[in-house]
Write a protein that holds these residues in place. Sequence first.
Motif, PDB file in Angstrom:
ATOM      1  N   VAL A  75       0.749  -1.323   0.163  1.00 42.68           N
ATOM      2  CA  VAL A  75       0.100  -0.136   0.035  1.00 42.68           C
ATOM      3  C   VAL A  75       1.324   1.073   0.086  1.00 42.68           C
ATOM      4  O   VAL A  75       1.780   1.403   0.905  1.00 42.68           O
ATOM      5  CB  VAL A  75      -1.052  -0.105   1.366  1.00 42.68           C
ATOM      6  N   THR A  76       0.989   2.349  -1.126  1.00 43.98           N
ATOM      7  CA  THR A  76       1.884   2.983  -0.936  1.00 43.98           C
ATOM      8  C   THR A  76       0.402   4.928  -1.310  1.00 43.98           C
ATOM      9  O   THR A  76      -0.436   5.069  -1.392  1.00 43.98           O
ATOM     10  CB  THR A  76       2.334   2.970  -2.087  1.00 43.98           C
ATOM     11  N   GLN A  77       1.198   5.946  -0.514  1.00 40.92           N
ATOM     12  CA  GLN A  77       1.211   6.987  -0.951  1.00 40.92           C
ATOM     13  C   GLN A  77       0.842   7.299  -2.512  1.00 40.92           C
ATOM     14  O   GLN A  77       1.349   6.239  -3.185  1.00 40.92           O
ATOM     15  CB  GLN A  77       1.722   8.136  -0.245  1.00 40.92           C
ATOM     16  N   ILE A  78       0.931   8.970  -2.952  1.00 38.92           N
ATOM     17  CA  ILE A  78       1.154   9.215  -4.341  1.00 38.92           C
ATOM     18  C   ILE A  78       2.303   9.773  -4.760  1.00 38.92           C
ATOM     19  O   ILE A  78       3.082  10.302  -3.181  1.00 38.92           O
ATOM     20  CB  ILE A  78       0.085  10.594  -3.996  1.00 38.92           C
ATOM     21  N   TYR A  79       2.856   8.903  -5.403  1.00 40.09           N
ATOM     22  CA  TYR A  79       4.462   9.382  -5.520  1.00 40.09           C
ATOM     23  C   TYR A  79       4.235  10.448  -7.142  1.00 40.09           C
ATOM     24  O   TYR A  79       3.789   9.609  -8.211  1.00 40.09           O
ATOM     25  CB  TYR A  79       5.455   8.592  -5.397  1.00 40.09           C
ATOM     26  N   PRO A  80       5.659  11.213  -7.589  1.00 40.16           N
ATOM     27  CA  PRO A  80       5.911  11.340  -9.166  1.00 40.16           C
ATOM     28  C   PRO A  80       5.680  10.298  -9.837  1.00 40.16           C
ATOM     29  O   PRO A  80       6.238   9.695  -9.427  1.00 40.16           O
ATOM     30  CB  PRO A  80       6.753  12.202  -8.946  1.00 40.16           C
ATOM     31  N   ASP A  81       5.356  10.447 -11.072  1.00 36.89           N
ATOM     32  CA  ASP A  81       5.205   9.365 -12.064  1.00 36.89           C
ATOM     33  C   ASP A  81       6.712   8.447 -11.890  1.00 36.89           C
ATOM     34  O   ASP A  81       6.204   6.873 -12.054  1.00 36.89           O
ATOM     35  CB  ASP A  81       5.118   9.910 -13.183  1.00 36.89           C
ATOM     36  N   PRO A  82       8.168   8.421 -12.291  1.00 32.62           N
ATOM     37  CA  PRO A  82       8.855   8.291 -12.184  1.00 32.62           C
ATOM     38  C   PRO A  82       9.408   7.299 -11.194  1.00 32.62           C
ATOM     39  O   PRO A  82       9.180   5.706 -11.461  1.00 32.62           O
ATOM     40  CB  PRO A  82      10.674   9.679 -12.448  1.00 32.62           C
ATOM     41  N   ILE A  83       9.055   7.704  -9.705  1.00 30.74           N
ATOM     42  CA  ILE A  83       8.967   6.850  -8.506  1.00 30.74           C
ATOM     43  C   ILE A  83       7.897   5.663  -8.371  1.00 30.74           C
ATOM     44  O   ILE A  83       8.285   4.753  -8.585  1.00 30.74           O
ATOM     45  CB  ILE A  83       8.916   8.032  -7.656  1.00 30.74           C
TER      46      ILE A  83
END
Length: 435
Positions: A208-216
């Motif tokens: 389960v993850t947060q929102i990150y920039p697309d490359p990340i």
Amino acid sequence: MKDFAISEDPAVQAQLDRLGELTVPQGRLGLETIAALLDRLGNPQRHLPPVFHVAGTNGKGSTCTYLRSMLEAQGLTVHTATKPHLVRYNERIRLAGRLIENDLLAALLAEALDVGEDLAPSFFEVTTAAMFLAFARAPADACVIETGLGGRFDATNVLEAPAVCGIATLGLDHEAFLLIPEAGVPQEPLARIAFEKACIAKPGVPLVTQIYPDPIAATIAETAAARSAPVVRRGRDWHASIGKTIEYHDAQGALSLPLPRLPGTHQADNVALAVAILRHQSAITVSPDAMARGIASAKWPARLQQLGPGPLTALAGARTIWLDGGHNPDAGLAIARHLADQPPVHVIIGMLANKDPGAILRPLGNHALSVTIVPAPGHDAHSPAAFAPFSAIAITSAPDVAAALAALPPSGDVLITGSLYLAGDILRRNDEVPD
């Protein structure tokens, strides 16, 4: 790598002295040593209640706190492993809601040190082994386990089948350990850190993850896919908006939850991640009512903590003193966001020499009334000159926080920050020892 650990209990201190003498060959990476040590101890990590395993740069400790608090509000008993400690080494191991007792801690450390003496384990490997022994031998309904500075080679990553994994906020920190050049892994700094953290992923276990920039986000997705782990991503698989409440929804439905009492919008984001972690595992059920009660009752010291009455705050008169162990750029941004709508503050900083000296001052900008540099107890720390490029006002120094507080002009609140080691020393000196 060593850590700073002292105890008032002679039996515990004897084992901490042994820990302090451990040295690890430079460049040694991998899980072979911790795996061998645990094998000699009967592999306690395979005999735990359902495990919630959380990594990240910032927010992972707070996320673990919210998980524990919500699980306990459900009436469950929870073992918790967090790091680093602030005042007492015992803070790293919480058994069924209570800090581990000194006699048990001393015995477990001795057991791990004795059986693994020829393996040359690290401070963290012995600590992790003692933690797994404690968790395997005491009954509980769940375990909440925070990784250390990485993920891939973190000693906790010997866990084979946690109930769920989570990744909190990602940013630059511990670069000397996480950005060592290596073939076959991402080289761009943030992508590399994302890769290291995502390596806690396990086959079939939700990540389960947060929102990150697309490359990340792409790096996390690729790393999880290589380990056959499904990614549960904020903004796609779960959603949360932060206002006067936390409005959360996913495929199971919507929840309206209270804001935490810990200050800062980033803490509401940590709550949302903890809720998503609970909602995307099948080992334990937590009701929305228990979630709400757990969020409201959660405490996590030295994270934008307003110090209470005590020997140190008495030196500051009627001022408010904020204490935050932040020491990297993302932490600096979180502190600056919280203080943005408040009057400027006097800033007292003690920061380890291997950290970015601009991490806190850069985002604070002109919100600092004064800047005073103090030592970081027990560690090499930056000198005042290191901070000069990041401050438009003159920087002063003091031998300790008490002297810094005594020298301040009569008005203005105070922020003490730069290191969790400094924060722990402040809590001890102000008689606010975590329990």
